[in-house]
Scaffold this motif. Structure first.
Motif, PDB file in Angstrom:
ATOM      1  N   TRP A 295       0.826  -1.194   0.000  1.00 51.46           N
ATOM      2  CA  TRP A 295       0.000   0.000   0.000  1.00 51.46           C
ATOM      3  C   TRP A 295       0.868   1.256   0.000  1.00 51.46           C
ATOM      4  O   TRP A 295       1.820   1.385   0.772  1.00 51.46           O
ATOM      5  N   GLY A 296       0.517   2.201  -0.868  1.00 50.89           N
ATOM      6  CA  GLY A 296       1.277   3.434  -1.030  1.00 50.89           C
ATOM      7  C   GLY A 296       2.204   3.424  -2.232  1.00 50.89           C
ATOM      8  O   GLY A 296       2.807   4.452  -2.556  1.00 50.89           O
ATOM      9  N   ALA A 297       2.295   2.270  -2.923  1.00 45.19           N
ATOM     10  CA  ALA A 297       3.188   2.153  -4.085  1.00 45.19           C
ATOM     11  C   ALA A 297       2.487   2.736  -5.316  1.00 45.19           C
ATOM     12  O   ALA A 297       1.929   2.018  -6.140  1.00 45.19           O
ATOM     13  N   THR A 298       2.513   4.050  -5.449  1.00 46.34           N
ATOM     14  CA  THR A 298       1.816   4.749  -6.528  1.00 46.34           C
ATOM     15  C   THR A 298       2.592   4.728  -7.845  1.00 46.34           C
ATOM     16  O   THR A 298       2.019   5.031  -8.896  1.00 46.34           O
ATOM     17  N   LEU A 299       3.878   4.413  -7.796  1.00 45.23           N
ATOM     18  CA  LEU A 299       4.776   4.544  -8.958  1.00 45.23           C
ATOM     19  C   LEU A 299       4.814   5.991  -9.445  1.00 45.23           C
ATOM     20  O   LEU A 299       5.120   6.261 -10.607  1.00 45.23           O
ATOM     21  N   ASN A 300       4.503   6.900  -8.541  1.00 43.05           N
ATOM     22  CA  ASN A 300       4.505   8.327  -8.843  1.00 43.05           C
ATOM     23  C   ASN A 300       5.792   8.937  -8.297  1.00 43.05           C
ATOM     24  O   ASN A 300       6.073   8.842  -7.102  1.00 43.05           O
ATOM     25  N   TYR A 301       6.562   9.546  -9.170  1.00 44.30           N
ATOM     26  CA  TYR A 301       7.856  10.098  -8.763  1.00 44.30           C
ATOM     27  C   TYR A 301       7.727  11.126  -7.647  1.00 44.30           C
ATOM     28  O   TYR A 301       8.618  11.254  -6.801  1.00 44.30           O
ATOM     29  N   ASN A 302       6.624  11.830  -7.612  1.00 41.94           N
ATOM     30  CA  ASN A 302       6.425  12.856  -6.591  1.00 41.94           C
ATOM     31  C   ASN A 302       6.271  12.280  -5.186  1.00 41.94           C
ATOM     32  O   ASN A 302       6.370  13.012  -4.204  1.00 41.94           O
ATOM     33  N   ASP A 303       6.015  10.970  -5.100  1.00 45.98           N
ATOM     34  CA  ASP A 303       5.848  10.311  -3.797  1.00 45.98           C
ATOM     35  C   ASP A 303       7.101   9.592  -3.315  1.00 45.98           C
ATOM     36  O   ASP A 303       7.127   9.108  -2.178  1.00 45.98           O
ATOM     37  N   MET A 304       8.117   9.481  -4.157  1.00 43.07           N
ATOM     38  CA  MET A 304       9.218   8.552  -3.868  1.00 43.07           C
ATOM     39  C   MET A 304      10.051   8.949  -2.657  1.00 43.07           C
ATOM     40  O   MET A 304      10.741   8.098  -2.076  1.00 43.07           O
ATOM     41  N   ASN A 305      10.006  10.201  -2.246  1.00 37.10           N
ATOM     42  CA  ASN A 305      10.748  10.608  -1.048  1.00 37.10           C
ATOM     43  C   ASN A 305       9.944  10.404   0.232  1.00 37.10           C
ATOM     44  O   ASN A 305      10.463  10.628   1.331  1.00 37.10           O
ATOM     45  N   ASN A 306       8.683   9.982   0.078  1.00 33.77           N
ATOM     46  CA  ASN A 306       7.810   9.844   1.242  1.00 33.77           C
ATOM     47  C   ASN A 306       7.404   8.394   1.516  1.00 33.77           C
ATOM     48  O   ASN A 306       6.493   8.163   2.307  1.00 33.77           O
ATOM     49  N   VAL A 307       8.070   7.456   0.870  1.00 32.17           N
ATOM     50  CA  VAL A 307       7.741   6.039   1.055  1.00 32.17           C
ATOM     51  C   VAL A 307       9.005   5.283   1.436  1.00 32.17           C
ATOM     52  O   VAL A 307      10.123   5.778   1.279  1.00 32.17           O
ATOM     53  N   SER A 308       8.813   4.071   1.940  1.00 35.32           N
ATOM     54  CA  SER A 308       9.955   3.249   2.320  1.00 35.32           C
ATOM     55  C   SER A 308      10.359   2.354   1.158  1.00 35.32           C
ATOM     56  O   SER A 308       9.533   1.677   0.549  1.00 35.32           O
ATOM     57  N   ILE A 309      11.635   2.385   0.817  1.00 36.14           N
ATOM     58  CA  ILE A 309      12.212   1.564  -0.240  1.00 36.14           C
ATOM     59  C   ILE A 309      13.359   0.777   0.375  1.00 36.14           C
ATOM     60  O   ILE A 309      14.333   1.368   0.854  1.00 36.14           O
ATOM     61  N   HIS A 310      13.257  -0.539   0.371  1.00 31.64           N
ATOM     62  CA  HIS A 310      14.241  -1.358   1.080  1.00 31.64           C
ATOM     63  C   HIS A 310      14.318  -2.721   0.426  1.00 31.64           C
ATOM     64  O   HIS A 310      13.473  -3.085  -0.393  1.00 31.64           O
ATOM     65  N   PHE A 311      15.318  -3.481   0.798  1.00 32.55           N
ATOM     66  CA  PHE A 311      15.407  -4.875   0.362  1.00 32.55           C
ATOM     67  C   PHE A 311      14.791  -5.777   1.430  1.00 32.55           C
ATOM     68  O   PHE A 311      14.622  -5.358   2.588  1.00 32.55           O
ATOM     69  N   ASP A 312      14.460  -6.974   1.075  1.00 36.56           N
ATOM     70  CA  ASP A 312      13.885  -7.938   2.007  1.00 36.56           C
ATOM     71  C   ASP A 312      14.949  -8.347   3.024  1.00 36.56           C
ATOM     72  O   ASP A 312      15.914  -9.029   2.693  1.00 36.56           O
ATOM     73  N   ASP A 313      14.756  -7.920   4.261  1.00 35.29           N
ATOM     74  CA  ASP A 313      15.749  -8.210   5.311  1.00 35.29           C
ATOM     75  C   ASP A 313      15.213  -9.190   6.353  1.00 35.29           C
ATOM     76  O   ASP A 313      15.800  -9.327   7.438  1.00 35.29           O
ATOM     77  N   ASP A 314      14.114  -9.875   6.032  1.00 38.30           N
ATOM     78  CA  ASP A 314      13.504 -10.872   6.933  1.00 38.30           C
ATOM     79  C   ASP A 314      13.072 -10.266   8.265  1.00 38.30           C
ATOM     80  O   ASP A 314      12.919 -10.982   9.255  1.00 38.30           O
ATOM     81  N   SER A 315      12.857  -8.967   8.285  1.00 35.76           N
ATOM     82  CA  SER A 315      12.468  -8.325   9.537  1.00 35.76           C
ATOM     83  C   SER A 315      10.960  -8.350   9.761  1.00 35.76           C
ATOM     84  O   SER A 315      10.499  -8.134  10.879  1.00 35.76           O
ATOM     85  N   GLY A 316      10.207  -8.600   8.690  1.00 34.29           N
ATOM     86  CA  GLY A 316       8.755  -8.535   8.786  1.00 34.29           C
ATOM     87  C   GLY A 316       8.210  -7.143   8.571  1.00 34.29           C
ATOM     88  O   GLY A 316       6.985  -6.942   8.600  1.00 34.29           O
ATOM     89  N   ASN A 317       9.098  -6.160   8.350  1.00 38.40           N
ATOM     90  CA  ASN A 317       8.639  -4.800   8.076  1.00 38.40           C
ATOM     91  C   ASN A 317       7.935  -4.741   6.721  1.00 38.40           C
ATOM     92  O   ASN A 317       8.385  -5.360   5.753  1.00 38.40           O
ATOM     93  N   ASN A 318       6.849  -3.986   6.663  1.00 39.99           N
ATOM     94  CA  ASN A 318       6.086  -3.864   5.425  1.00 39.99           C
ATOM     95  C   ASN A 318       6.552  -2.638   4.648  1.00 39.99           C
ATOM     96  O   ASN A 318       5.911  -1.588   4.654  1.00 39.99           O
TER      97      ASN A 318
END
Length: 535
Positions: A295-318
């Protein structure tokens, strides 16, 4: 004049096909007709290509068109060779790569049995992990048995974990409680069974399948919605959709007299690097960037500084955008994703039209989205910026192909909600499904006439009764056949969802939708078909 241009195009097409002599004859016929003063309001000399609604389903020139002799070569004539190979029809690609593997494991006409065995210590460890963090991605050790089609496969030391977002539940009891032998309070929940989690060998694969997403029919008392959607994707040639089928599930905790029967579950192919590798010929490459988009993955460049972008670290974080493969090159993958969204958001006009065609199979994308919208999937990318994967088949920042992978289709077929643009998933306009200003990918593409025609054509192909795809009677018959297979097995030890009912989710905003009552004015298949724009 329009008919004359149509005739010329038809002749040119014939000249570059095996029907060379037919083309010469057509030229003569055209010249003769023109000389005698053919006018625009006469019947066209040649058949209109649009009269055959299934042209896109045709494959090679030897397709059997029984009863249609027009345009056939003289059998005594030696046909001219094609000047170059005819490109394959990508709408229904060859799926022989799945034979004996995915086709064997995920068979909608078979009800496999899965039995999982865990020690009490390991089961209690899973309960403690859930209490510590309900989003835990921690695995426990287990053994698993898979029975289907006369075969029994046993896996020693596999991995089991919980799955789900808002649907995640504790599999037994209440918070803080440990396992109660022979008096457990079992709960339906989603699991991931990873056969190779701890033992990395071929003996821990099931017909080349390593992971099974085991999913209960949450909010779907009809026991069919998500599986129907994935089945429809496959029938429609959408090879980017995961395979799926039914199964029966038991879990035995060591020390209990009997295994707990969890009932009839969905069994879904995991979307991971193995998913991509199985389709590497279709993707073009399998070693690059697979993203899970929440949720929140708009693919809108204007949002990219306000979302979390990460690799799968097995932490359970969404994370909003979570890289699932090639994580050692995360920074490059992140830069590629940001550049893609920048181009998607900022390019306009013919520049955008040509760019999106260069980085994406637009036809595949729009046919995928036609299935998405016709099934009433409102909790999706376009309407709710949620529930999808994307794959880039190169790590180059600008030179790649982008693929959209559909995911999580339980809230469909009349399970509707008042969410963003969609307030009625059966009647919402398919051309205005979501907020294009916020989620630009689909709506921006549909602004172009040629791309919109692909989408509308696909919608009409889906609802065409002759195609037996989304047509109400074909769909009802298909679902009734599945119900006949599973009905005697839905009663389970959780005492949840022990009866098949033709009802949408209770929390939905339109409770009158039905999928099995052909005579109902609220039959979802019929209502949805009425919303589809004509070609």
């Amino acid at each position: 004049m329009h008919d004359y241009l149509h005739i010329i195009m038809y002749i040119m097409k014939s000249l570059f096909s095996s029907k060379f002599y037919v083309a010469i004859a057509l030229i003569i016929a055209f010249a003769t007709t023109a000389l005698v003063g053919c006018v625009e309001d006469q019947a066209p000399i040649f058949p209109d290509n649009n009269t055959n609604q299934n042209d896109d389903n045709k494959g090679d020139d030897n397709t059997n068109d029984e009863g249609k002799d027009e345009g056939k070569d003289d059998p005594n004539e030696e046909p001219e060779p094609d000047p170059e190979p005819t490109p394959p029809n990508n709408d229904y690609p060859d799926t022989s790569w799945a034979a004996g593997e995915l086709d064997w494991v995920f068979d909608m006409n078979v009800l496999p049995e899965i039995r999982i065995s865990v020690t009490e210590e390991q089961w209690n460890a899973l309960l403690k992990e859930y209490d510590r963090d309900s989003n835990t991605a921690a695995y426990i050790h287990c053994d698993a048995e898979f029975k289907s089609k006369g075969e029994t496969h046993n896996f020693v030391d596999a991995g089991l974990r919980l799955r789900g977002n808002t649907s995640r539940k504790r599999p037994e009891g209440n918070g803080g409680e440990m396992h109660k032998r022979d008096n457990a309070d079992w709960h339906h929940c989603h699991f991931m069974l990873n056969l190779r989690k701890y033992q990395k060998d071929d003996a821990h694969e099931l017909h080349n399948v390593r992971k099974l997403h085991l999913k209960w029919h949450k909010d779907d008392r009809a026991y069919c919605r998500e599986l129907y959607c994935y089945d429809l994707f496959r029938r429609f040639g959408i090879w980017t959709a995961p395979y799926s089928s039914y199964c029966r599930l038991w879990i035995h905790v060591e020390g209990d007299k009997e295994a707990a029967y969890y009932g009839v579950y969905e069994m879904i192919e995991a979307i991971d690097d193995k998913f991509v590798k199985k389709r590497k010929e279709l993707f073009g490459d399998h070693q690059h960037n697979l993203w899970k988009c929440r949720w929140g993955a708009t693919l809108n460049y204007n949002d990219m500084n306000n979302v979390s972008i990460h690799f799968d670290d097995d932490s359970g974080n969404n994370y909003t955008y979570e890289l699932k493969s090639n994580i050692e090159n995360f920074e490059a993958a992140k830069a590629q994703l940001r550049e893609f969204t920048k181009n998607l958001t900022q390019r306009t006009g013919q520049d955008f039209h040509d760019w999106i065609a260069s980085v994406c199979d637009v036809r595949l994308l729009l046919r995928t989205y036609a299935v998405n919208v016709v099934t009433g999937m409102w909790d999706d990318y376009w309407n709710n910026c949620n529930n999808f994967y994307i794959y880039f088949n190169s790590s180059d920042k600008n030179n790649y192909k982008f693929f959209f992978i559909p995911y999580d289709y339980d809230n469909t077929l009349g399970t509707s909600s008042h969410c963003n643009n969609v307030s009625d998933s059966g009647r919402q306009d398919p051309l205005n499904w979501g907020d294009t200003g916020r989620n630009p990918l689909i709506g921006k593409i549909l602004k172009y006439d040629d791309y919109r025609a692909i989408y509308v054509e696909a919608l009409n192909e889906l609802i065409n009764p002759a195609n037996n795809l989304f047509y109400y009677q074909a769909s009802i018959d298909r679902i009734n056949g599945w119900h006949a297979m599973i009905r005697d097995y839905v009663v389970n030890d959780t005492e949840e969802d022990c009866e098949i009912k033709d009802r949408p989710a209770k929390w939905g905003n339109i409770y009158d939708y039905r999928i099995l009552d052909a005579g109902s004015s609220m039959n979802f298949f019929k209502v949805k078909a009425q919303s589809i724009p004509s070609k």
